[in-house]
Design a protein around this motif. Structure first.
Motif, PDB file in Angstrom:
ATOM      1  N   PRO A 131       0.254  -0.798   9.107  1.00 55.45           N
ATOM      2  CA  PRO A 131      -0.986  -1.145   8.731  1.00 55.45           C
ATOM      3  C   PRO A 131      -1.111  -0.118   7.574  1.00 55.45           C
ATOM      4  O   PRO A 131      -2.422  -0.566   6.547  1.00 55.45           O
ATOM      5  CB  PRO A 131      -1.920  -1.052   9.459  1.00 55.45           C
ATOM      6  CG  PRO A 131      -1.088  -0.625  10.527  1.00 55.45           C
ATOM      7  CD  PRO A 131       0.448  -1.470  10.285  1.00 55.45           C
ATOM      8  N   ASP A 132      -1.174   0.782   7.585  1.00 57.27           N
ATOM      9  CA  ASP A 132      -1.146   2.088   7.008  1.00 57.27           C
ATOM     10  C   ASP A 132      -0.909   2.348   5.010  1.00 57.27           C
ATOM     11  O   ASP A 132      -1.627   2.309   4.533  1.00 57.27           O
ATOM     12  CB  ASP A 132      -0.082   3.256   6.823  1.00 57.27           C
ATOM     13  CG  ASP A 132      -0.176   4.184   7.337  1.00 57.27           C
ATOM     14  OD1 ASP A 132      -1.153   4.439   9.005  1.00 57.27           O
ATOM     15  OD2 ASP A 132       0.441   5.237   8.037  1.00 57.27           O
ATOM     16  N   TRP A 133      -0.219   0.683   4.886  1.00 59.21           N
ATOM     17  CA  TRP A 133      -0.151   0.696   3.508  1.00 59.21           C
ATOM     18  C   TRP A 133      -0.112  -0.990   2.937  1.00 59.21           C
ATOM     19  O   TRP A 133      -0.662  -0.286   2.037  1.00 59.21           O
ATOM     20  CB  TRP A 133       2.154   0.461   3.234  1.00 59.21           C
ATOM     21  CG  TRP A 133       2.547   1.460   3.384  1.00 59.21           C
ATOM     22  CD1 TRP A 133       2.787   2.315   4.489  1.00 59.21           C
ATOM     23  CD2 TRP A 133       2.946   2.551   2.466  1.00 59.21           C
ATOM     24  NE1 TRP A 133       3.699   3.238   4.676  1.00 59.21           N
ATOM     25  CE2 TRP A 133       3.458   3.847   3.425  1.00 59.21           C
ATOM     26  CE3 TRP A 133       2.149   3.257   1.441  1.00 59.21           C
ATOM     27  CZ2 TRP A 133       3.949   4.680   2.838  1.00 59.21           C
ATOM     28  CZ3 TRP A 133       2.472   4.835   1.082  1.00 59.21           C
ATOM     29  CH2 TRP A 133       3.009   4.995   1.377  1.00 59.21           C
ATOM     30  N   ILE A 134      -1.401  -1.297   4.174  1.00 58.84           N
ATOM     31  CA  ILE A 134      -2.349  -2.408   3.604  1.00 58.84           C
ATOM     32  C   ILE A 134      -3.839  -1.484   3.840  1.00 58.84           C
ATOM     33  O   ILE A 134      -4.061  -1.609   2.748  1.00 58.84           O
ATOM     34  CB  ILE A 134      -2.814  -3.487   4.967  1.00 58.84           C
ATOM     35  CG1 ILE A 134      -1.196  -4.314   5.136  1.00 58.84           C
ATOM     36  CG2 ILE A 134      -2.799  -4.861   4.980  1.00 58.84           C
ATOM     37  CD1 ILE A 134      -0.657  -4.817   6.037  1.00 58.84           C
ATOM     38  N   ILE A 135      -4.429  -1.039   4.434  1.00 58.14           N
ATOM     39  CA  ILE A 135      -5.079  -0.368   4.183  1.00 58.14           C
ATOM     40  C   ILE A 135      -5.421   1.123   5.039  1.00 58.14           C
ATOM     41  O   ILE A 135      -6.474   1.663   4.991  1.00 58.14           O
ATOM     42  CB  ILE A 135      -6.072  -1.017   5.490  1.00 58.14           C
ATOM     43  CG1 ILE A 135      -6.431  -1.272   6.560  1.00 58.14           C
ATOM     44  CG2 ILE A 135      -7.225  -2.378   4.441  1.00 58.14           C
ATOM     45  CD1 ILE A 135      -7.377  -2.212   7.453  1.00 58.14           C
ATOM     46  N   GLY A 136      -4.821   1.033   5.886  1.00 62.08           N
ATOM     47  CA  GLY A 136      -4.679   2.080   6.981  1.00 62.08           C
ATOM     48  C   GLY A 136      -4.507   3.993   5.838  1.00 62.08           C
ATOM     49  O   GLY A 136      -5.679   4.519   6.282  1.00 62.08           O
ATOM     50  N   GLN A 137      -3.767   3.986   4.907  1.00 61.44           N
ATOM     51  CA  GLN A 137      -4.034   5.249   3.927  1.00 61.44           C
ATOM     52  C   GLN A 137      -5.664   5.407   3.368  1.00 61.44           C
ATOM     53  O   GLN A 137      -5.530   5.932   3.623  1.00 61.44           O
ATOM     54  CB  GLN A 137      -2.847   5.669   2.714  1.00 61.44           C
ATOM     55  CG  GLN A 137      -1.123   5.438   3.801  1.00 61.44           C
ATOM     56  CD  GLN A 137      -1.169   6.443   2.944  1.00 61.44           C
ATOM     57  OE1 GLN A 137      -1.132   7.658   3.101  1.00 61.44           O
ATOM     58  NE2 GLN A 137       0.852   6.149   3.400  1.00 61.44           N
ATOM     59  N   HIS A 138      -5.887   4.093   2.952  1.00 66.53           N
ATOM     60  CA  HIS A 138      -6.611   3.749   2.502  1.00 66.53           C
ATOM     61  C   HIS A 138      -8.162   4.476   3.315  1.00 66.53           C
ATOM     62  O   HIS A 138      -9.519   5.122   1.917  1.00 66.53           O
ATOM     63  CB  HIS A 138      -7.119   2.885   1.607  1.00 66.53           C
ATOM     64  CG  HIS A 138      -6.003   2.052   1.409  1.00 66.53           C
ATOM     65  ND1 HIS A 138      -5.101   1.412   2.052  1.00 66.53           N
ATOM     66  CD2 HIS A 138      -5.354   1.249   0.253  1.00 66.53           C
ATOM     67  CE1 HIS A 138      -3.953   0.900   1.087  1.00 66.53           C
ATOM     68  NE2 HIS A 138      -4.619   0.772   0.115  1.00 66.53           N
ATOM     69  N   ALA A 139      -8.329   4.017   4.233  1.00 69.36           N
ATOM     70  CA  ALA A 139      -9.255   3.901   5.352  1.00 69.36           C
ATOM     71  C   ALA A 139      -9.532   6.007   5.784  1.00 69.36           C
ATOM     72  O   ALA A 139     -10.218   6.562   4.751  1.00 69.36           O
ATOM     73  CB  ALA A 139      -9.043   3.853   6.228  1.00 69.36           C
ATOM     74  N   ARG A 140      -8.348   6.155   5.270  1.00 69.57           N
ATOM     75  CA  ARG A 140      -7.957   8.120   5.592  1.00 69.57           C
ATOM     76  C   ARG A 140      -8.790   8.912   3.804  1.00 69.57           C
ATOM     77  O   ARG A 140      -9.107   9.623   4.038  1.00 69.57           O
ATOM     78  CB  ARG A 140      -7.006   8.850   5.781  1.00 69.57           C
ATOM     79  CG  ARG A 140      -6.854   7.968   7.242  1.00 69.57           C
ATOM     80  CD  ARG A 140      -5.673   9.108   8.085  1.00 69.57           C
ATOM     81  NE  ARG A 140      -3.787   8.350   7.703  1.00 69.57           N
ATOM     82  CZ  ARG A 140      -3.634   7.688   7.363  1.00 69.57           C
ATOM     83  NH1 ARG A 140      -3.898   6.567   9.407  1.00 69.57           N
ATOM     84  NH2 ARG A 140      -2.349   7.169   6.908  1.00 69.57           N
ATOM     85  N   ALA A 141      -8.209   7.806   3.343  1.00 75.50           N
ATOM     86  CA  ALA A 141      -8.627   8.478   1.623  1.00 75.50           C
ATOM     87  C   ALA A 141     -10.290   8.897   1.123  1.00 75.50           C
ATOM     88  O   ALA A 141     -10.722   9.708   0.877  1.00 75.50           O
ATOM     89  CB  ALA A 141      -7.816   7.877   0.416  1.00 75.50           C
ATOM     90  N   ILE A 142     -10.290   7.576   1.760  1.00 78.51           N
ATOM     91  CA  ILE A 142     -12.174   7.734   1.671  1.00 78.51           C
ATOM     92  C   ILE A 142     -12.521   9.109   2.619  1.00 78.51           C
ATOM     93  O   ILE A 142     -13.448   9.258   2.547  1.00 78.51           O
ATOM     94  CB  ILE A 142     -12.417   6.144   1.630  1.00 78.51           C
ATOM     95  CG1 ILE A 142     -12.084   5.093   0.654  1.00 78.51           C
ATOM     96  CG2 ILE A 142     -14.073   5.647   2.162  1.00 78.51           C
ATOM     97  CD1 ILE A 142     -11.915   3.676   0.475  1.00 78.51           C
ATOM     98  N   GLU A 143     -11.962   8.451   4.144  1.00 79.04           N
ATOM     99  CA  GLU A 143     -12.420   9.341   4.738  1.00 79.04           C
ATOM    100  C   GLU A 143     -12.617  11.181   4.459  1.00 79.04           C
ATOM    101  O   GLU A 143     -13.288  11.841   4.371  1.00 79.04           O
ATOM    102  CB  GLU A 143     -12.595   9.111   6.116  1.00 79.04           C
ATOM    103  CG  GLU A 143     -12.771   9.748   7.012  1.00 79.04           C
ATOM    104  CD  GLU A 143     -12.164   9.357   9.079  1.00 79.04           C
ATOM    105  OE1 GLU A 143     -11.482   9.158   8.336  1.00 79.04           O
ATOM    106  OE2 GLU A 143     -12.404  10.694   9.739  1.00 79.04           O
ATOM    107  N   GLN A 144     -12.006  11.099   4.068  1.00 79.76           N
ATOM    108  CA  GLN A 144     -11.521  12.876   3.437  1.00 79.76           C
ATOM    109  C   GLN A 144     -11.782  12.938   1.685  1.00 79.76           C
ATOM    110  O   GLN A 144     -12.916  14.264   1.843  1.00 79.76           O
ATOM    111  CB  GLN A 144      -9.672  12.775   3.617  1.00 79.76           C
ATOM    112  CG  GLN A 144      -8.883  14.334   3.376  1.00 79.76           C
ATOM    113  CD  GLN A 144      -8.022  14.176   3.647  1.00 79.76           C
ATOM    114  OE1 GLN A 144      -7.467  12.776   3.924  1.00 79.76           O
ATOM    115  NE2 GLN A 144      -7.085  15.493   3.077  1.00 79.76           N
TER     116      GLN A 144
END
Ligand code: 1GP
Length: 238
Positions: free
Chosen positions: A91-104
């Motif tokens: 799931p990191d490559w579906i939305i996981g990394q995206h959510a972390r990027a936005i948080e950061q």
């Protein structure tokens, strides 16, 4: 700015981790391609991305970044392409990394320059397939279903069929193209010369040429005219 993708028929994808001399880069940028996309699946760093961007910026061609590593996000591109790997096994490559990027980095994100791509990774041997643990290959029915998730459910502007390193199954590509309602179909993988480019152009909206730039530049340059001289899949449909 985002509208520009609707006019793209041909795009060269350059890998910041691979060497390209000035004469070759100039030929690529002046080739008549619609855009240069910078991206890669491994070895992409802030430094090599800045370096390549500044070299491409000597020319007028639009230059966009396909983000694969948050550490390598560089300001100054015309657009930022954000892959959402629909058939990723993680799931990191579906939305996981995206959510972390936005948080950061949420407060720094130029939302108006972001362009999501619904990726379907179809060559199980490609680095991108391994990194994302992609469930590949897919048959035509499976690919069409994923594409409709991207196009109709998620309303993504791009469905990207990624065969990276191998020529695709053009019957499957054509099947997927016919199911799309509003998304543009990007095709990438194994385009090495005018003939392969023409075949891809006949079943997709935008043809991406990567590896050939580094393997046989002269033939890679021929893909521009070949694609531009081919009617779009959409035009042929109507
Ligand atoms: C890779 O889709 C692009 O991300 C292009 O593929 O390198 O096989 O041309 P090739």
């Amino acid at each position: 700015m985002k509208q520009m993708i609707r006019a793209w028929r041909h795009v060269f994808k350059l890998d910041p981790d691979r060497d390209l001399d000035d004469a070759a880069l100039e030929a690529v940028c002046q080739s008549g391609t619609d855009a240069v996309m910078i991206g890669g699946s491994s070895g992409v760093t802030y430094e090599n991305t800045v370096d390549l961007l500044s070299r491409v910026r000597r020319f007028e061609v639009p230059c966009v970044l396909e983000i694969s590593d948050l550490e390598a996000v560089v300001p100054g591109f015309d657009l930022y392409m954000i892959p959402i790997v629909l058939n990723a096994g993680h799931p990191d490559w579906i939305i996981g990394q995206h959510a972390r990027a936005i948080e950061q980095y949420g407060h720094l994100i130029p939302w108006e320059l972001l362009m999501p791509e619904g990726y379907l990774v179809l060559n199980p041997e490609a680095t991108v397939a391994k990194v994302t643990e992609a469930q590949a290959p897919l048959d035509s029915a499976e690919a069409r279903a994923y594409a409709q998730v991207a196009d109709r459910l998620l309303q993504l502007p791009i469905v990207y069929l990624e065969y990276s390193g191998q020529i695709g199954d053009f019957e499957l590509v054509s099947d997927v193209r016919r199911t799309l309602d509003q998304a543009r179909l990007f095709y990438g993988g194994g385009i090495v010369d005018g003939e392969t480019a023409r075949r891809a152009a006949a079943v997709s909206d935008t043809v991406i040429v990567g590896n050939a730039v580094y393997e046989n530049l002269e033939q890679a340059l021929e893909t521009v005219e070949a694609v531009k001289g081919t009617a779009t899949a959409a035009a042929k449909k109507s």
